[in-house]
Write a protein that holds these residues in place. Structure first.
Motif, PDB file in Angstrom:
ATOM      1  N   TYR A  19      -2.017  10.532  10.530  1.00  0.00           N
ATOM      2  CA  TYR A  19      -1.748  11.943  10.276  1.00  0.00           C
ATOM      3  C   TYR A  19      -0.742  12.094   9.144  1.00  0.00           C
TER       4      TYR A  19
ATOM      5  N   THR B 261      -5.472  18.452  14.021  1.00  0.00           N
ATOM      6  CA  THR B 261      -4.157  18.823  13.515  1.00  0.00           C
ATOM      7  C   THR B 261      -3.160  18.825  14.664  1.00  0.00           C
TER       8      THR B 261
ATOM      9  N   LYS C  72      -5.107  14.929  10.488  1.00  0.00           N
ATOM     10  CA  LYS C  72      -5.692  13.584  10.527  1.00  0.00           C
ATOM     11  C   LYS C  72      -6.423  13.305   9.225  1.00  0.00           C
TER      12      LYS C  72
END
Length: 126
Positions: free
Chosen positions: A26, A83, A111
């Motif tokens: 992320y 997210t 991500k």
């Protein structure tokens, strides 16, 4: 004995399949925030900051109604559509700051999709 092994294997496979939804790398949406997160299929996580500060642990996944929450030790967040939403700081009544390196009240980590390599033939065409 074989039955216990099979049950254990199915349980482990279920955990990895369920965790696949959140596992990945992320990256911040905001340019001011230099915070990165990696979650593996066993729910181990590592937060990394620009100053090489690392926070490691195991993320807990909680589902309530249609909302997925992630708990990184003392840090709660919400997960939706690849997210992660983190409230980084509080207010004057409830002051706190999770990541000093990120000057944002809310942090949004998205991500990163695995990139596909484009192969070129000898003529240079795709």
């Amino acid at each position: 004995m074989m039955t216990k092994f099979l049950i254990f294997f199915l349980f482990l496979a279920f955990i990895c399949v369920f965790s696949q939804k959140i596992s990945g790398e992320y990256y911040p949406i905001e340019s001011k925030c230099q915070l990165y997160l990696k979650i593996d299929c066993k729910n181990n996580f590592v937060f990394s900051t620009i100053g090489n500060k690392k926070i490691k642990g195991i993320v807990k996944v909680l589902k309530e109604d249609n909302v997925t929450y992630l708990e990184f030790d003392n840090l709660s967040s919400m997960f939706a559509n690849d997210t992660i939403y983190i409230q980084n700081s509080g207010n004057s009544i409830n002051p706190y700051l999770h990541f000093k390196e990120c000057d944002e009240k809310f942090i949004h980590l998205i991500k990163r999709k695995k990139e596909r390599k484009i192969l070129h033939n000898s003529s240079g065409k795709k």
